[in-house]
Design a protein around this motif. Structure first.
Motif, PDB file in Angstrom:
ATOM      1  N   GLU A 124       0.928  -0.829  -0.223  1.00  0.00           N
ATOM      2  CA  GLU A 124      -0.154   0.159   0.185  1.00  0.00           C
ATOM      3  C   GLU A 124       0.798   1.577   0.439  1.00  0.00           C
ATOM      4  N   SER A 125       0.255   2.125  -0.944  1.00  0.00           N
ATOM      5  CA  SER A 125       1.098   3.782  -0.733  1.00  0.00           C
ATOM      6  C   SER A 125       1.057   4.209   0.476  1.00  0.00           C
ATOM      7  N   LYS A 126       2.370   4.489   0.593  1.00  0.00           N
ATOM      8  CA  LYS A 126       2.676   5.367   1.980  1.00  0.00           C
ATOM      9  C   LYS A 126       3.564   6.900   1.593  1.00  0.00           C
ATOM     10  N   PRO A 127       3.101   7.631   0.562  1.00  0.00           N
ATOM     11  CA  PRO A 127       3.659   9.051   0.164  1.00  0.00           C
ATOM     12  C   PRO A 127       4.915   9.092   0.844  1.00  0.00           C
ATOM     13  N   GLU A 128       4.800   9.672   2.308  1.00  0.00           N
ATOM     14  CA  GLU A 128       5.097  10.508   2.932  1.00  0.00           C
ATOM     15  C   GLU A 128       6.907   9.564   3.280  1.00  0.00           C
ATOM     16  N   GLU A 129       6.502   8.968   4.195  1.00  0.00           N
ATOM     17  CA  GLU A 129       7.912   8.092   4.024  1.00  0.00           C
ATOM     18  C   GLU A 129       8.396   7.538   3.169  1.00  0.00           C
TER      19      GLU A 129
END
Length: 326
Positions: free
Chosen positions: A247-252
């Motif tokens: 799943e996407s974790k854009p900030e990390e």
């Protein structure tokens, strides 16, 4: 044939129809395995050459009683090869030996295998008698010996099929059709914003474990492969790789990309060449390649199972070992 990891990885990437690369097992395999049946026995390219000269060196009485007076070849494979090269390129020369009480002795026979059918056809036309004739158009001599020739018979497993062999072929076809019906292509649904591409990795020290160790904390995932939700798409010896999250974790992911690029985060104690989140056409191409990889691996696994079944069947079919049919 090569042991160069970078070259092997490059070959696997370019020859996807022939080679599949299993990153998890760190192994390369043919998409369609090369087995004894595919290989054949070379008989259709081979001539049996008799009366090959032997030595007549003085031996002890015991050796004479065991071998006879002639018990070494008086010619080398290279000499035999040179004799037949005018007809075409020779691939293999086999000097035949028999065994007596565990010791080898020469039979005066050589098998000449040409590399192609053209050379075999040219040699056969001159050296084998035509139907209804007793002698060939041409004879060959080496070191005073006139050679005689005949065709090489195929191994039993390649000879004209008996009824049982035809039945076995039918079984084989049915099994292959069954395996093909079992194969269902893997469909991968693209999840956007989940892939980071890495370049400039060390082809000597980098591995999946060192990558996972370096990135897990920033991505806030566990280092356990089964529960982390992070897939490290990397083959040992390569200089590129990918990180894929479930799943996407854009900030990390942005933080990780930044720290990899400025050298704050090292992989295997080395700075990467570059790191970036895949978007657009690059992201689509990645997922398409990943789907293709999964399907090639699935095909290879199914083919491997089929080969094992076939080998098991043949191993139990010695004399009287065939299956009874109702």
């Amino acid at each position: 044939i090569s042991t160069d990891k970078t070259l092997l990885v490059k070959a696997a990437a370019e020859l996807t129809d022939e080679i599949t690369c299993d990153a998890e097992k760190e192994e390369l395999r043919r998409v369609v395995p090369f087995d004894w049946e595919t290989m054949g026995d070379g008989s259709h390219l081979s001539l049996c050459c008799k009366n090959v000269p032997l030595t007549e060196e003085e031996k002890s009485e015991g050796e004479k009683a065991f071998y006879g007076t002639k018990h070494e070849y008086a010619v080398t494979r290279d000499e035999m090869k040179a004799l037949f090269e005018p007809y075409g390129k020779v691939g293999i020369v086999k000097l035949r030996f028999g065994r007596k009480e565990g010791k080898a002795y020469p039979l005066g026979i050589a098998i000449i295998e040409f590399e192609n059918e053209e050379g075999m056809a040219k040699a056969s036309a001159e050296l084998l008698p035509k139907e209804g004739e007793e002698s060939a158009a041409k004879s060959l001599e080496i070191k005073g010996n006139k050679l005689t020739f005949e065709k090489v018979m195929p191994m039993k497993c390649f000879q004209h099929k008996s009824k049982r062999a035809r039945d076995d072929d039918k079984d084989k076809q049915e099994e292959e059709e069954e395996e093909e019906t079992k194969f269902e292509p893997v469909k991968v649904e693209m999840v956007k914003g989940c892939v980071i591409a890495l370049t400039g990795l060390s082809d000597e020290t980098c591995d999946r474990e060192s990558i996972r160790e370096a990135v897990s904390d920033i991505l806030k995932v566990t280092k356990d492969i089964k529960t982390s939700g992070l897939y490290v798409d990397y083959t040992r010896g390569a200089t590129t790789g990918n990180l894929r999250l479930t799943e996407s974790k854009p900030e990390e992911m942005k933080e990780l990309v930044s720290k990899l690029n400025d050298g704050t985060v090292l992989i295997a104690n080395a700075k990467v060449g570059s790191a970036k989140m895949l978007e657009g056409e690059e992201e689509v191409a990645y997922w398409k390649g990943f789907e293709e990889f999964l399907n090639n691996r699935k095909k290879a696994d199914l083919e491997e199972k089929r080969q094992k079944k076939k080998q098991k069947r043949f191993s139990g079919k010695g004399r009287g070992g065939g299956r009874r049919r109702q």
